[in-house]
Design an enzyme around this catalytic site. Sequence first.
Site, PDB file in Angstrom:
ATOM      1  N   LYS A  17      51.913  -9.557 -36.885  1.00 36.57           N
ATOM      2  CA  LYS A  17      52.599  -8.258 -36.803  1.00 36.57           C
ATOM      3  C   LYS A  17      51.691  -7.206 -36.193  1.00 36.57           C
ATOM      4  O   LYS A  17      50.454  -7.331 -36.157  1.00 36.57           O
ATOM      5  CB  LYS A  17      53.073  -7.811 -38.187  1.00 36.57           C
ATOM      6  CG  LYS A  17      51.968  -7.711 -39.258  1.00 36.57           C
ATOM      7  CD  LYS A  17      51.176  -6.438 -39.267  1.00 36.57           C
ATOM      8  CE  LYS A  17      50.076  -6.417 -40.309  1.00 36.57           C
ATOM      9  NZ  LYS A  17      49.203  -5.217 -40.215  1.00 36.57           N
ATOM     10  N   ASP A 145      51.603  -7.310 -46.960  1.00 36.80           N
ATOM     11  CA  ASP A 145      52.153  -7.758 -45.683  1.00 36.80           C
ATOM     12  C   ASP A 145      52.959  -9.043 -45.793  1.00 36.80           C
ATOM     13  O   ASP A 145      53.653  -9.421 -44.851  1.00 36.80           O
ATOM     14  CB  ASP A 145      51.031  -7.970 -44.661  1.00 36.80           C
ATOM     15  CG  ASP A 145      50.389  -6.670 -44.206  1.00 36.80           C
ATOM     16  OD1 ASP A 145      50.980  -5.605 -44.442  1.00 36.80           O
ATOM     17  OD2 ASP A 145      49.292  -6.729 -43.617  1.00 36.80           O
TER      18      ASP A 145
END
Length: 309
Positions: A17, A145
Amino acid sequence: MSLAEEFQGVRVRAPGKINVFLAVGALQSDGYHELATTFQAVSLFEDVVATLSDDFTISVTGSVDVSGVPADETNLALQAAQLLATETGYEGGVHLDIRKEVPVAGGMGGGSADAAAALVACDALWGTDLSSQELHRLAAQLGADVPFALKGGTAVGTRRGDELSAALAHGRFEWVIVPNPVGLSTPAVYREVDRHRGEHQEALGEVSATPSVDAGVLQALRAGDARLLADVIRNDLQAATLRLRPDLADVLEFGETSGALAGLVSGSGPTVAFLVEDTTKADELRRVLMSAGHEAIHVYGPVHGARIV
């Protein structure tokens, strides 16, 4: 019937990401910060292959340097498998074969992607059949995350970054990333943020305990407009990262003067991400960066979250 009864193993792919926007709230009494971030999953993937075993074991290979990745119980993916077994009462084990593509300790969530992939792979392998909500709950216990690596796409994360809401993003955004072989410690970056804020409190003013995502970021994503997004990307960890690693400032400046619309440190770094207008510009910037001696990789987003392949 579980997949384990039909196949030798289950393979799951999960993405790295980029934090397109990251606002960091004031330090709380528990030692943590609330965050407001916009994640975008990008086309660098981690593959995790889960096979039945009596014990919990792991092996790690990849196209990136994996020498710093633990191959014991401190590995987040193995912790994910053990958490799932504990929560579901599964009495066997698993061997996880991790094949990494996301830069290690680079601020792109590779370890979190491994953990998300391990949850999905083991759930399928063992036939534990948890719902997506149950998997998300376990993911949130593993790290901020990890839930996003499960979800993928583009999303807003609040509190510790683990409370997610979908962010509508049209089209495809092109990025050129420059990894760095020397990783950065996320806790060290946050300590530097707190130190700097404490020393310059009068000049900086009061920092909100509960930050929010700039509306301009969501508007740019909805419009699918890279130029609009370039004007509003932000990372509150970047200044601290650059104080710890001043060499990254030169990379940022070089990329931004060589065709990028904007550049930022990804998460806590040290990976630097450059937003570009289209695939042609991405290829041009990648060649310029490589000619200057940098490793450079063209990626795009958004892409899907952890899924069986």
